[in-house]
Motif scaffolding. Structure first.
Motif, PDB file in Angstrom:
ATOM      1  N   GLY A  15       0.811  -1.204   0.000  1.00  6.44           N
ATOM      2  CA  GLY A  15       0.000   0.000   0.000  1.00  6.44           C
ATOM      3  C   GLY A  15       0.850   1.262   0.000  1.00  6.44           C
ATOM      4  N   LEU A  16       1.913   1.263   0.792  1.00  7.93           N
ATOM      5  CA  LEU A  16       2.781   2.428   0.913  1.00  7.93           C
ATOM      6  C   LEU A  16       3.912   2.418  -0.107  1.00  7.93           C
ATOM      7  N   LEU A  17       4.130   1.269  -0.749  1.00  7.21           N
ATOM      8  CA  LEU A  17       5.187   1.097  -1.738  1.00  7.21           C
ATOM      9  C   LEU A  17       6.567   1.338  -1.156  1.00  7.21           C
ATOM     10  N   ARG A  18       6.743   1.053   0.112  1.00  9.64           N
ATOM     11  CA  ARG A  18       8.066   1.129   0.735  1.00  9.64           C
ATOM     12  C   ARG A  18       8.745  -0.219   0.572  1.00  9.64           C
ATOM     13  N   THR A  19      10.008  -0.189   0.159  1.00 14.07           N
ATOM     14  CA  THR A  19      10.725  -1.436  -0.095  1.00 14.07           C
ATOM     15  C   THR A  19      11.898  -1.597   0.859  1.00 14.07           C
TER      16      THR A  19
END
Length: 126
Positions: A54-58
């Motif tokens: 959802g946040l597209l944090r990797t």
């Protein structure tokens, strides 16, 4: 019922590229963690890359940073792992995994992931 189906593995020479795909189904919410893990013969499973979808944090393991990229197509509920500059030590069975529960921050490679795909083999020859 959550299902994860990987595809895209194969054999390639060192320096080559492959893209893995993971089609996900069964989640009824976003902001959960998904990622790629691998296990070579005789070695423990290790985290490669994970993403909060959802946040597209990797989060990327140092061993593949700069060579591998994790991404997703939200419309297709599909996770990808683009692997460039492959090395023989990247040879392993690669698994797609997901973790139940919403996460409102970055995901960790060290968390317990409770949904797993069947795996896809990646073999890199020198």
């Amino acid at each position: 019922q959550v299902q994860l189906v990987e595809s895209g593995g194969g054999s390639v020479q060192a320096g080559g590229s492959l893209r893995l795909s993971c089609a996900a189904s069964g989640f009824t919410y976003r902001n959960y963690c998904m990622g790629w893990f691998r296990q070579a013969p005789g070695k423990e499973r290790e985290g490669v890359a994970v993403v909060n979808n959802g946040l597209l944090r990797t989060s990327i393991d140092d061993s593949v940073k700069g060579r591998f990229t994790i991404s997703q197509d939200s419309a297709k509920n599909t996770l990808y792992l683009q692997m460039n500059s492959l090395k023989p030590e990247d040879t392993a069975m690669y698994y797609c995994a997901a973790k139940d529960g919403r996460v409102y921050g970055s995901c960790s490679l060290r968390w317990e992931y409770n949904f797993w795909g069947q795996g896809t083999q990646v073999t890199v020859s020198s």
